[in-house]
Write an enzyme that holds these catalytic residues in place. Structure first.
Site, PDB file in Angstrom:
ATOM      1  N   ASN A  63       0.854  -1.197  -0.103  1.00  0.00           N
ATOM      2  CA  ASN A  63      -0.052  -0.041  -0.034  1.00  0.00           C
ATOM      3  C   ASN A  63       0.964   1.223  -0.022  1.00  0.00           C
ATOM      4  OD1 ASN A  63      -1.812   1.961   0.464  1.00  0.00           O
ATOM      5  ND2 ASN A  63      -2.934   0.997   2.220  1.00  0.00           N
ATOM      6  N   ASP A  74      -9.965   0.702  -4.953  1.00  0.00           N
ATOM      7  CA  ASP A  74     -10.831   1.705  -3.857  1.00  0.00           C
ATOM      8  C   ASP A  74     -11.926   2.010  -4.302  1.00  0.00           C
ATOM      9  OD1 ASP A  74      -9.581   1.649  -1.276  1.00  0.00           O
ATOM     10  OD2 ASP A  74      -8.295   3.483  -1.727  1.00  0.00           O
ATOM     11  N   SER A 103      -6.317  10.585   7.367  1.00  0.00           N
ATOM     12  CA  SER A 103      -6.001  11.912   6.580  1.00  0.00           C
ATOM     13  C   SER A 103      -6.603  12.255   5.132  1.00  0.00           C
ATOM     14  CB  SER A 103      -4.387  11.651   6.095  1.00  0.00           C
ATOM     15  OG  SER A 103      -4.224  10.365   5.555  1.00  0.00           O
ATOM     16  N   ASN A 119      -8.976   5.994  16.629  1.00  0.00           N
ATOM     17  CA  ASN A 119      -8.226   6.587  17.700  1.00  0.00           C
ATOM     18  C   ASN A 119      -8.594   7.721  18.576  1.00  0.00           C
ATOM     19  OD1 ASN A 119      -6.197   4.221  17.618  1.00  0.00           O
ATOM     20  ND2 ASN A 119      -5.975   5.028  15.463  1.00  0.00           N
TER      21      ASN A 119
END
Length: 392
Positions: free
Chosen positions: A8, A148, A209, A330
């Site tokens: 990736n 994707d 991000s 997170n």
């Protein structure tokens, strides 16, 4: 051991993992990442049992770009013993109108994927670089591209199209959607751990991000926030998200900016970084007392709430909301604020569960279940790669 390598590749990081091919299925053997390319590069890798294999800071001048990062990764991989490489799987962001499922990579496929580079300039060139390298140094090892965009390709045409003349749709100008490998993994994981949720109306928020959300009904993509390119939808680290096309026309005509300058603005200088003037990293913004950081966070959360409402409308209601990816998995503060924006749909956050990082963070009586679920794009790519080489 027969093994698969999954790659990736991004502009500032390179993630790669090795999966062993066992009778019972795939077994992760090595998890590695080279991040901070060109700034503070570091190669870290761990074995399946958590043993640290390497944790080395590298000279930035020695790793100025992705090609050099690939060379570092190649040299380190060559030191590993006991793996018989059977195939390599790659994440490729844009499959265009041609590729609706993972595909074995041949020269004609690679050429076609390269033609989509203008549609994903932040990702596609980096995704294709390791494919070319592997073709040169391991020409006999089959490679598989996983897209994707593929997960969203089953949607209806009236959902995918823009209100432009039909000829543009036929030429490939349509709403592709992205982060599909992540959404496919989450949909499958929901079927395993919460089948009743998986059969319902679910919004998955891939917040990192790069950020987007996807509406799932019975595990299938119904609607998503990204469109023709990965610029659309939610504001991101350096990308603006949804933007009136008139703004681009204004920048080109009234501001006199070149197309390349506008592209640089939209891909590299907007989003959280542009709004705050501080950073594209949500962690840094959350830790700052600068009002510009708060402003950027407020905008991000506002857009999440708006787009969640749009997706809930597409589903005809909402049964569950899943947080995933770097921020989603997170950041308890961001989860709390996004959940506040879902209260009108019946979502009730359990603050203690959220702060503890529990897998379910909604109250027992919440009409909308709130989940936190780690994504695993690399495992999804490995599964597709194995299926394709076994079918050859």
């Amino acid at each position: 051991m027969e093994a698969l390598l999954v790659i990736n590749a991004g502009s500032s990081s390179l993630k790669f993992q090795i999966f062993g091919i066992a009778t019972a299925g795939l077994e992760r053997q090595v998890r590695a990442k080279l991040d901070g390319i060109a700034t503070q590069p570091r190669l870290k890798a761990t074995a399946a049992d958590g043993t640290e294999l390497i944790n080395r800071r590298l000279d930035a001048t020695a790793v100025p770009d992705l090609p050099e990062a690939l060379s570092v990764a190649r040299d380190w991989l060559a030191t590993l013993r006991g793996f018989d490489l059977r195939a390599i799987g790659h994440r490729v962001v844009h499959g265009g109108p041609d590729y609706v499922r993972p595909v074995l990579i041949e020269t004609t496929v690679l050429d076609r994927l390269a033609s989509y580079q203008d549609l994903a300039p932040l990702h596609q060139p980096n995704n294709l670089a390791p494919i070319r390298l592997a073709m040169d140094i391991k020409p006999d090892v089959p490679q598989v591209a996983c897209f994707d965009t593929a997960f969203h390709r089953g949607r209806t045409e009236h959902t995918d199209c823009y209100a432009l003349p039909r000829t543009f749709y036929e030429q490939g100008v349509r709403r592709y959607g992205f982060h599909g490998i992540s959404y496919e993994y989450i949909a499958g994981r929901l079927r395993e751990v919460a089948p009743e949720v998986a059969r319902g109306r679910v919004i998955v928020a891939h917040l990192g991000s790069g950020a987007s959300m996807c509406a799932l009904k019975d595990g299938r993509s119904v609607e998503t926030t990204m469109g023709f390119t990965a610029l659309d939808g939610l504001p991101m680290g350096t990308r603006p998200g949804q933007l009136d096309p008139g703004v681009v026309l204004h920048l080109l005509t009234d501001q006199g900016m070149s197309a390349q300058a506008v592209s640089d603005l939209l891909y590299h200088r907007s989003g959280l970084k542009g709004l705050s003037g501080i950073s594209n990293d949500m962690r840094e913004l959350l830790g700052s007392d600068d009002p510009r950081a708060s402003f950027a966070i407020d905008h991000f959360v506002h857009r999440c709430a708006l787009d969640a409402g749009m997706l809930a409308a597409a589903l005809g209601g909402l049964d569950a909301f899943v947080f995933t990816a770097g921020i989603g998995e997170n950041s308890a503060p961001i989860r709390a604020r996004v959940s506040e924006g879902l209260a009108w749909l019946g979502a009730e956050l359990d603050p203690a569960a959220n702060d503890a990082g529990a897998s379910v963070i909604s109250k027992a009586g919440s009409r909308v279940a709130l989940h936190v679920m780690p994504t695993d794009e690399e495992l999804m790519i490995a599964r597709h790669t194995l299926a394709i080489i076994r079918a050859r």
